[in-house]
Design an enzyme around this catalytic site. Structure first.
Site, PDB file in Angstrom:
ATOM      1  N   CYS A  17      -0.258  -0.296  10.740  1.00 15.99           N
ATOM      2  CA  CYS A  17       0.500  -1.438  11.714  1.00 15.99           C
ATOM      3  C   CYS A  17       1.952  -1.121  12.272  1.00 15.99           C
ATOM      4  O   CYS A  17       2.400  -1.541  13.140  1.00 15.99           O
ATOM      5  CB  CYS A  17       0.405  -2.730  10.858  1.00 15.99           C
ATOM      6  SG  CYS A  17       1.689  -3.064  10.044  1.00 15.99           S
ATOM      7  N   GLU A  29       0.464  -3.918   5.608  1.00 11.02           N
ATOM      8  CA  GLU A  29      -0.541  -4.150   6.784  1.00 11.02           C
ATOM      9  C   GLU A  29      -1.047  -5.553   6.803  1.00 11.02           C
ATOM     10  O   GLU A  29      -0.781  -6.098   5.572  1.00 11.02           O
ATOM     11  CB  GLU A  29      -2.093  -3.027   6.348  1.00 11.02           C
ATOM     12  CG  GLU A  29      -1.897  -1.512   6.309  1.00 11.02           C
ATOM     13  CD  GLU A  29      -1.576  -0.824   7.548  1.00 11.02           C
ATOM     14  OE1 GLU A  29      -1.499  -1.757   8.600  1.00 11.02           O
ATOM     15  OE2 GLU A  29      -1.237   0.248   7.606  1.00 11.02           O
TER      16      GLU A  29
END
Length: 226
Positions: free
Chosen positions: A2, A105
């Site tokens: 991410c 994440e």
């Protein structure tokens, strides 16, 4: 992946994990980095070789070629395409290691918001991520267009439940070979395709949602939550 990580150890801790005998040119500093919530477009500590000298430099996370002004600078590059993609052709030969303590994440668990998870090595050792970039030159100093991307691969095992992509993490042995300018482009491609650390090297756990705000910086962001 991410796009959020931690670098709180000192640069000498990261270098020690590499077990490299090379002299170090360190522009990062001697103190622990103490950065628990590192976001894209900010300066990140990188390790790279110039000749026989290992360099530790702060480099912008994100890069694009000069002709790609119509898009944002990506922060990651897919291992399946990076060696042959025209977008990354100029920097594929310029290899680096992004040494981190962990990355984050966000997982959809059915609630109103995704929940952040921290991912790190089980053994507590630094995470040595394969990277490429337009890197500082020791003779010319940092450049206006310097930047880097982290190479990512498909997740496997239980890590798939956290995110479908993850950084390509190398053992110290492979990280040294990755950094070595004598390593061929073909060998480098095979390393990141096939020699990344398996998912069972890592652990992951929930952390406080405060990590979602890049303004939050404290060490509490890496503590277990719930």
């Amino acid at each position: 992946m991410c796009g959020r990580l931690s670098q709180y150890s000192g640069i000498h801790d990261f270098v020690a994990a590499l077990s490299m005998p090379n002299a170090l040119a360190n522009s990062v500093g001697e103190l622990p980095l103490e950065r628990y919530n590192v976001a894209p477009t900010t300066q990140v500590a990188l390790l790279h070789l110039q000749g026989d000298l290992l360099h530790a430099d702060l480099v912008r996370w994100g890069w694009r070629p000069h002709w790609a002004k119509d898009r944002a600078a990506p922060i990651n590059a897919r291992v399946e395409k990076v060696a042959h993609a025209p977008f990354f052709r100029a920097i594929w030969p310029h290899r680096a290691i992004t040494p981190i303590d962990n990355w984050f994440e966000w997982v959809d668990e059915g609630g109103p918001k995704k929940h952040p998870y921290l991912i790190r090595r089980w053994d507590g050792e630094p995470v040595l991520c394969a990277a490429i970039g337009q890197l500082p030159d020791s003779d010319e100093g940092p450049g206006e267009h310097d930047g880097f991307v982290i190479i990512t691969a498909d997740s496997a095992g239980g890590m798939v439940d956290i995110h479908d992509r993850r950084p390509v993490v190398l053992t110290p042995e492979f990280a040294r070979e990755w950094l070595d300018p004598a390593t061929s482009k073909e060998r480098a491609e095979q390393m990141v395709l096939h020699q990344g650390e398996p998912s069972d090297v890592f652990e992951w756990f929930k952390v406080d949602s405060a990590v979602g705000n890049v303004k939050n910086k404290g060490s509490s962001l890496i503590e277990r939550s719930g």
